[in-house]
Design a protein around this motif. Structure first.
Motif, short mmCIF file in Angstrom:
data_model
loop_
_atom_site.label_atom_id
_atom_site.label_comp_id
_atom_site.label_asym_id
_atom_site.label_seq_id
_atom_site.Cartn_x
_atom_site.Cartn_y
_atom_site.Cartn_z
N LEU A 39 74.81 -2.71 34.52
CA LEU A 39 74.03 -1.87 33.60
C LEU A 39 74.84 -0.66 33.14
CD1 LEU A 39 70.44 -1.79 35.15
CD2 LEU A 39 71.05 -2.60 32.88
N SER A 40 75.54 -0.03 34.06
CA SER A 40 76.28 1.18 33.72
C SER A 40 77.48 0.90 32.83
CB SER A 40 76.75 1.90 34.99
OG SER A 40 77.61 1.06 35.75
N SER A 41 78.03 -0.34 32.91
CA SER A 41 79.21 -0.68 32.11
C SER A 41 78.87 -1.24 30.74
CB SER A 41 80.08 -1.69 32.87
OG SER A 41 79.37 -2.90 33.09
N SER A 42 77.61 -1.64 30.54
CA SER A 42 77.21 -2.23 29.26
C SER A 42 76.85 -1.13 28.28
CB SER A 42 76.01 -3.17 29.45
OG SER A 42 75.51 -3.61 28.21
N SER B 244 73.75 7.56 30.69
CA SER B 244 73.17 8.40 31.73
C SER B 244 73.91 8.19 33.04
CB SER B 244 71.68 8.08 31.91
OG SER B 244 71.11 8.90 32.90
N SER B 245 75.00 8.93 33.23
CA SER B 245 75.78 8.81 34.46
C SER B 245 75.00 9.30 35.66
CB SER B 245 77.09 9.59 34.33
OG SER B 245 76.83 10.95 34.04
N SER B 246 74.12 10.28 35.46
CA SER B 246 73.32 10.80 36.57
C SER B 246 72.39 9.73 37.12
CB SER B 246 72.50 12.01 36.10
OG SER B 246 71.62 12.44 37.10
N CYS B 247 71.75 8.96 36.22
CA CYS B 247 70.86 7.88 36.68
C CYS B 247 71.65 6.80 37.39
CB CYS B 247 70.11 7.28 35.49
SG CYS B 247 68.96 8.43 34.69
N ASN B 248 72.85 6.49 36.90
CA ASN B 248 73.70 5.50 37.57
C ASN B 248 74.02 5.94 38.99
OD1 ASN B 248 73.84 3.87 35.27
ND2 ASN B 248 75.60 4.96 34.47
N ARG B 249 74.42 7.20 39.12
CA ARG B 249 74.78 7.71 40.45
C ARG B 249 73.59 7.69 41.39
NH1 ARG B 249 77.55 11.62 37.30
NH2 ARG B 249 75.85 13.10 37.68
N THR B 250 72.41 8.05 40.88
CA THR B 250 71.22 8.06 41.73
C THR B 250 70.90 6.67 42.25
OG1 THR B 250 70.28 9.95 40.55
CG2 THR B 250 68.75 8.58 41.79
N LEU B 251 70.92 5.68 41.37
CA LEU B 251 70.60 4.31 41.79
C LEU B 251 71.64 3.77 42.77
CD1 LEU B 251 69.37 2.70 38.45
CD2 LEU B 251 68.01 3.13 40.50
N LEU B 252 72.91 4.00 42.47
CA LEU B 252 73.95 3.52 43.39
C LEU B 252 73.84 4.19 44.75
CD1 LEU B 252 77.11 3.23 41.10
CD2 LEU B 252 75.94 1.38 42.30
#
Length: 549
Positions: A50-53, A61-69
């Motif tokens: 999702l973060s790479s697409s 939204s890098s913040s959302c990516n970091r939160t989920l990971l």
């Protein structure tokens, strides 16, 4: 992070498991733990995809990516610390999982109609509520409320609340919970001490939770106020509780879009998530009875609506009058054909809708006109200045080799401090032509720009554009609808700062008011908006510069 807003105070606090780890010996328990770890790896893989697409809801939204990971990796770490050897006594009552909840959240984010995600699995700060509010005491004490996803659906801001709980353990209120606990106690002869411990556990009841959310939504600032709350029960919901939601809160399953069921057993059987599958695959299970409901926010509750700011350079009513008068004169594809029929520019423009826009709306009701399916009918897409420049730039229209054929000294003299910037764009264009990339984005869409963008674009092209760029600019403007500057109230409610410049608020806010995504390379502004907690539907493109071609 527990369903319905219980925050994760420590890494060991988890949602009650949907997967049942009761019964069986320690070997079976170990297998179940390994399966849960495999599910974590699958979720981590999905988050990274999702973060790479560039087309996904999390692309900006890098913040959302970091939160989920962080949450998924924390869960995997938690599972990896559990003892699974047969000679170790594992207390199942202390076991809990959060992976089902994360699977459901990621499944929602994978849907193409989920856009403009600004927050994931984080609390939303709240202003003080008036004493008359039914939930003011609790909400004012906490000053925050947990929401699983803040995003846009069909151009409207929404809050998602996600539950992966067994529907048998979703309680409507305290009476419902006590009756259920007593019934289970009588049927299973549960130890009295265990029952007392269970009652001491902090429990949130669905009715109270929904009431708190509705109060919080109604009193949120315009920038974060949702139009509706989406309740997502990945494992279904008891018919009795669903009936109560429909009767008391007006919940409805008529969302205008469809969430597909999700099931991970096939991926686990195939060894997904990395590594070879060395444990027996999980038994095939029927798809869960997914239940998705929507509760629309009554904007008349609580304090009055914030007034729409007065914009000096125009308003939505002016835009509708302009469109009504110009509809008959809207250019056809033949009017928009550039001089060179074979260019990628013409191919791109030909993919867009260019016929008249049906604007049979009452201009006296202009404030709500875009909400009456006008933008959905028109399939509008809002262009900012960076998008218009990218379409007509010589870099995007076959001049890359001509630029590279010139000497470095000549290019530095021509582009001055922008030399590296231009060369990077040229190399990017050679590797991935931007017209091909935007073809799918613009296919079947009707382009619109606000008056501010139109003026700025004409000024930039007149000063920096070459003859061919000016010709393409003239043809492009004939294919776009120009509307008056009419930014949404929620956008203009944000403070004007260096990062949230007024002119950008007007441009993006006009697209927001018309329920149209904004095509832009101005990701600094998009990130600044996301940091405020406001969901905004935007589409990113790579920047291009005018070359004088």
């Amino acid at each position: 992070m527990v369903d319905w807003g219980t925050r994760m105070k420590t890494k060991m606090e988890r949602e009650e498991a949907v997967v049942g780890l009761s019964g069986g010996d320690e070997i079976e328990i170990g297998i179940e733990i390994e399966r849960a770890k495999q599910r974590c790896r699958l979720v981590i893989d999905r988050i990274r995809i999702l973060s790479s697409s560039s087309c996904s809801s999390l692309s900006s939204s890098s913040s959302c990516n970091r939160t989920l990971l962080r949450l998924a990796q924390s869960e995997l770490s938690f599972l990896s610390r559990l003892p699974i050897l047969p000679n170790l006594n594992l207390n199942l009552n202390s076991r809990s999982l959060n992976i089902g909840h994360l699977e459901a959240v990621v499944h929602i984010l994978q849907q193409p109609f989920v856009k403009g995600v600004s927050r994931v699995c984080k609390p939303i700060p709240l202003p003080p509520l008036p004493p008359s509010s039914s939930s003011s005491n609790l909400l004012n004490k906490n000053s925050k409320i947990h929401v699983d996803i803040v995003c846009s659906l069909n151009g409207n801001p929404v809050w998602f609340l996600v539950s992966a709980r067994n529907p048998n353990y979703i309680f409507w209120n305290n009476n419902n919970y006590n009756a259920s606990s007593c019934a289970n106690n009588n049927n299973t002869n549960t130890n009295t001490n265990n029952l007392k411990k269970k009652k001491k556990k902090k429990t949130f009841f669905l009715r109270t939770r929904i009431q708190q959310l509705l109060d919080a939504a109604s009193h949120s600032p315009p920038s974060t106020k949702p139009c509706s709350i989406i309740l997502f029960f990945s494992n279904g919901l008891d018919d009795t509780i669903r009936s109560k939601l429909e009767h008391e809160f007006g919940a409805s399953s008529d969302l205008g879009f469809h969430f597909p069921h999700f099931h991970l057993s096939k991926e686990l059987e195939g060894g997904g998530g990395g590594g070879d599958w060395i444990y027996p695959p999980p038994p095939p299970l029927p798809p869960p009875s997914l239940c998705v409901l929507q509760i629309k926010i009554d904007l008349s509750r609580g304090r009055d609506r914030d007034p729409i700011p007065q914009i000096e350079c125009g308003g939505l009513k002016d835009s509708l009058l302009l469109l009504s008068a110009a509809a008959a004169a809207t250019p056809t594809k033949e009017d928009c054909i550039p001089f060179n029929f074979a260019t990628s520019f013409f191919s791109l423009i030909s993919r867009m809708k260019l016929g008249p826009l049906d604007v049979n709306v009452n201009v006296n009701d202009a404030e709500f006109a875009p909400q009456k399916d006008l933008s959905l009918q028109a399939d509008l897409i809002n262009f900012d200045t960076t998008a218009l420049i990218a379409l007509i730039s010589g870099i995007s229209n076959g001049s890359t080799h001509n630029i590279l054929a010139k000497s470095e000294s000549e290019l530095r003299k021509r582009f001055k401090s922008n030399y590296e910037f231009v060369i990077a764009q040229v190399m990017s264009e050679i590797q991935n032509p931007i017209h091909m990339e935007l073809g799918g984005v613009l296919f079947g869409k009707r382009g619109m720009i606000c008056e501010s963008v139109c003026s700025e674009f004409k000024e930039l092209v007149s000063m920096c554009g070459g003859p061919n760029e000016k010709s393409r600019a003239d043809h492009l403007l004939k294919c776009l609808m120009v509307v008056g500057d009419s930014p949404s109230a929620r956008m203009m409610s944000l403070p004007t700062t260096r990062k949230l410049a007024y002119k950008n608020k007007v441009v993006f806010g006009t697209g927001d008011q018309w329920r149209a995504p904004t095509l832009t390379a101005n990701m600094a502004f998009v990130r600044a908006i996301s940091q405020t907690g406001m969901s905004l539907f935007t589409i990113e493109h790579r920047p291009r510069a005018l070359t004088g071609e």
